[in-house]
Design a protein around this motif. Structure first.
Motif, short mmCIF file in Angstrom:
data_model
loop_
_atom_site.label_atom_id
_atom_site.label_comp_id
_atom_site.label_asym_id
_atom_site.label_seq_id
_atom_site.Cartn_x
_atom_site.Cartn_y
_atom_site.Cartn_z
N CYS A 68 -1.36 7.50 -4.15
CA CYS A 68 -1.56 8.48 -3.09
C CYS A 68 -1.83 10.09 -3.58
CB CYS A 68 -1.31 8.16 -1.94
SG CYS A 68 -2.43 9.96 -0.48
N ALA A 123 -3.55 11.80 -7.07
CA ALA A 123 -4.83 11.91 -7.14
C ALA A 123 -4.91 13.74 -6.97
CB ALA A 123 -5.33 11.79 -5.78
N PHE A 124 -3.57 13.45 -6.32
CA PHE A 124 -3.33 16.09 -6.24
C PHE A 124 -2.44 16.30 -8.29
CE2 PHE A 124 -3.84 14.15 -2.16
CZ PHE A 124 -4.68 14.84 -1.08
N ALA A 174 -8.34 17.07 -10.12
CA ALA A 174 -7.76 18.32 -9.30
C ALA A 174 -8.94 19.16 -8.11
CB ALA A 174 -6.95 19.69 -9.77
N LYS A 229 -9.20 13.22 -2.84
CA LYS A 229 -8.16 13.52 -2.29
C LYS A 229 -7.90 12.82 -0.80
CE LYS A 229 -6.47 17.84 -4.90
NZ LYS A 229 -7.00 18.57 -5.46
N LEU A 268 -7.59 18.40 4.02
CA LEU A 268 -6.37 17.44 3.36
C LEU A 268 -4.32 17.83 3.46
CD1 LEU A 268 -8.01 18.62 -0.15
CD2 LEU A 268 -8.23 16.27 1.10
N LEU A 287 -2.12 15.11 4.52
CA LEU A 287 -1.37 14.76 3.01
C LEU A 287 0.18 14.35 4.59
CD1 LEU A 287 -0.40 13.62 0.30
CD2 LEU A 287 0.02 15.74 -0.28
#
Length: 656
Positions: A215, A218-219, A225, A231, A303, A307
């Motif tokens: 996960c 993806a960042f 980005a 994301k 986001l 997260l």
């Protein structure tokens, strides 16, 4: 025409839909904290449904009294999917028909809970007579995607394909295939009912940290980005993994099983009521979409909150898994043993760090290596944004208190009354990186290398049964490489493919090899009152390589030869709040606390009471640092464009 099992959309509601939760509000209500962290989100399940943040859908499987899952349940998909699934089946059979035993479709398409706006994916499982390589599965998935694009009446679905050898179907996958999937080719295996095995926990929870790493990737990939959708998809995928893992971990207590998110949330809320806030937030994040206003959040907040919540759930999954596997008191027992070891420093109680690292010698490679030259550049990684503010620096001691010969210092002169870490500046001369690499290539045919899918290298016991039996996704792996290849892989323009973590954009390589007698800095042969715990090693890494927080059960001496190294130490009093992996785990002695997550719900006591007590030191070439057993330490490698961070270490224990 292929014979497929279909039914009308009306039967989806009666066959699969979970009963309305109006009669079960007590089970699904989220207890509101006095300080709810995210005011715009719903604070109860009923509110989340009424606002359209969550779709009330799903069903629960109840276990039999003997903890078996009962007979297989027939699941069939909607008639409208008939053209698409016929194309999919024909594509698979045309490509690998001789090896196919059955084709299953699972997930939202099988349950009828799919979205027509492209949010859902087509989740396929192919049971085969033989193993299918990753390359073969990718090729097949690409063919299916191309065929699906030609069907204009269907939304642009993502295709998730798994090919599994019939003898390798796991217990959890068997449950999914028998109760939550529709067979579109072949027949469902008429096996006996599955019975829950209390002695072994599902691997979904065991590997939740690896899911978190995927996960987070993806960042970290720069070219992606700017993709909000990517994301968000990664966060939602991780939240779903956590809810399903927690459901599996609660099986023995709740006697219930589910795959859809809403019933998973209900089971988890019943099993872990103290985490109901995080569970409800995770459910809303997993279901967030543009059509529902992203649960009342703007994109950056979604986001950030998503997260943070996903990582809280990962910590919860890992905490429950460790307690189920090692016992509820595993952390306190580990801390008690450690405290006893600190008080006695007896070798019989110390966990020695010298372990035989298993790994096969890399075969001779046909790659052409471009050796490092003065104009070449080494790899550089971005340093993590740790949220620690150390409370002070490591004690510095003068050079004249040690042996006069700076290049070969007697250990007894260095390790005097070592109860806290201390540093000695310029005890030896710094050495140019290229000179070290040149000598290494002359003296070492092969070197031991630790490989990691990210720049945070977490050391683990490679010989552990979880790894050898491929039950657990190891965060790092040992490989013995020819020295020229290892050096080449440290260069910025390395074109070699990953060795272990094929999905990574580029692996991080950390050389950790033993030194020869002629290269050793410490003369240990005549010392009394101490025993070597780990022979002298040389450590070579690129800028930005991180060794995660852990402790060693021995005295440690480190000399920086080239480049720099930043270290942060925490006293043994902190061990009880670091979430140390218990004895028997592949990551034993490693800390679960993440120094980049000050908002962690699990480790608030560490952040409130101990985070500011850390001691920091930056080692320059020629500097030496000494620290006692059980002092946890975090390390960052720092180096210029044309250099690497190179260190020598020696570990020992007292014989008293």
């Amino acid at each position: 025409m292929l014979a497929l099992a279909f039914h009308t959309p009306a039967r989806i509601q009666t066959g699969c839909r979970f009963h309305s939760h109006q009669g079960h509000r007590g089970l699904y209500r989220c207890t509101q904290r006095s300080h709810h962290r995210f005011a715009s989100l719903a604070t109860t399940f009923t509110e989340a449904v009424s606002k359209g943040y969550v779709k009330d859908f799903g069903r629960v499987l109840k276990l039999n009294p003997d903890l078996s899952f009962g007979e297989n349940q027939t699941v069939t998909v909607s008639e409208i999917w008939k053209p698409a699934l016929e194309v999919v089946t024909a594509t698979i059979l045309e490509s690998i028909g001789n090896a196919v035993l059955a084709i299953h479709v699972r997930g939202s398409v099988a349950s009828g809970n799919y979205f027509e706006d492209g949010r859902s994916d087509l989740d396929l499982v192919v049971i085969m007579r033989e193993h299918a390589s990753i390359q073969r599965q990718r090729s097949l998935r690409d063919k299916i995607r191309a065929q699906m694009k030609s069907l204009s009446e269907f939304p642009p679905l993502q295709v998730d394909l798994r090919c599994i050898k019939s003898s390798h179907v796991s217990r959890s996958m068997s449950i999914v295939l028998r109760h939550y999937s529709a067979v579109i080719y072949g027949s469902r295996e008429p096996a006996a009912p599955i019975k829950l095995d209390n002695s072994r926990t599902f691997t979904l929870a065991m590997n939740i940290k690896d899911s978190e790493r995927v996960c987070l990737s993806a960042f970290e990939i720069e070219e992606r980005a700017s993709s909000f959708e990517l994301k968000l998809y990664a966060i939602q995928w991780l939240c779903k993994k956590c809810l399903r893992a927690l459901t599996e971990l609660a099986l023995t207590r709740t006697k219930k099983y589910a795959r859809e998110l809403v019933p998973c949330f209900g089971i988890c809320s019943q099993a872990y009521p103290e985490y109901s806030d995080a569970l409800l937030t995770g459910l809303q994040v997993a279901c967030a979409h543009k059509s529902s206003g992203y649960a009342g959040l703007n994109q950056p907040d979604l986001l950030r909150i998503g997260l943070e919540t996903a990582q809280d759930l990962v910590e919860l999954v890992e905490d429950v898994f460790l307690k189920n596997t090692y016992g509820a008191n595993s952390e306190s027992l580990e801390y008690a043993i450690t405290k006893q070891s600190i008080s006695t420093l007896s070798p019989s109680l110390l966990q020695l760090t010298s372990q035989v690292v298993e790994g096969s010698l890399a075969g001779l490679s046909s790659w052409q290596y471009s050796f490092v030259n003065p104009d070449g550049a080494f790899s550089r990684h971005s340093l993590p944004r740790i949220e620690i503010r150390p409370g002070g620096g490591v004690e510095e001691r003068p050079v004249h208190s040690f042996a006069e010969n700076k290049k070969r210092s007697r250990l007894a002169d260095v390790l005097v009354e070592c109860t806290t870490p201390f540093v000695v500046r310029q005890i030896t001369d710094g050495v140019d990186t290229l000179s070290i690499l040149g000598k290494l290539m002359q003296t070492h045919l092969t070197v031991a290398c630790r490989l990691s899918p990210s720049n945070v290298v977490t050391f683990c016991r490679s010989e552990h049964s979880w790894i050898t039996e491929r039950l657990w996704s190891s965060p790092s792996a040992i490989r013995y490489l020819r020295t020229p290849e290892a050096v080449h892989r440290l260069q910025e323009k390395c074109s070699l493919p990953p060795l272990v973590y094929k999905q990574s954009q580029r692996e991080t390589l950390y050389i950790q090899t033993t030194t020869f007698r002629s290269e050793q800095l410490f003369d240990f042969r005549r010392e009394k009152g101490a025993k070597i715990a780990q022979s002298e090693r040389i450590w070579i890494s690129a800028h930005g390589t991180v060794s995660s927080l852990h402790y060693d059960a021995s005295y440690s001496v480190l000399v920086q030869r080239s480049g720099k190294k930043r270290m942060i130490f925490f006293s043994p009093e902190c061990l009880g709040e670091l979430g140390i992996y218990p004895l028997g785990h592949p990551l034993h002695r490693r800390a679960r606390v993440n120094l980049c997550r000050q908002n962690s719900q699990k480790f608030q006591k560490f952040w409130n009471s101990f985070a500011s007590s850390g001691l920091e030191v930056v080692l320059n070439p020629g500097d030496l640092v000494v620290f006692p057993p059980f002092w946890s330490h975090y390390t960052e490698s720092l180096a210029g464009k044309n250099e690497l961070s190179v260190s020598h270490t020696l570990r020992y224990i007292t014989s008293s």
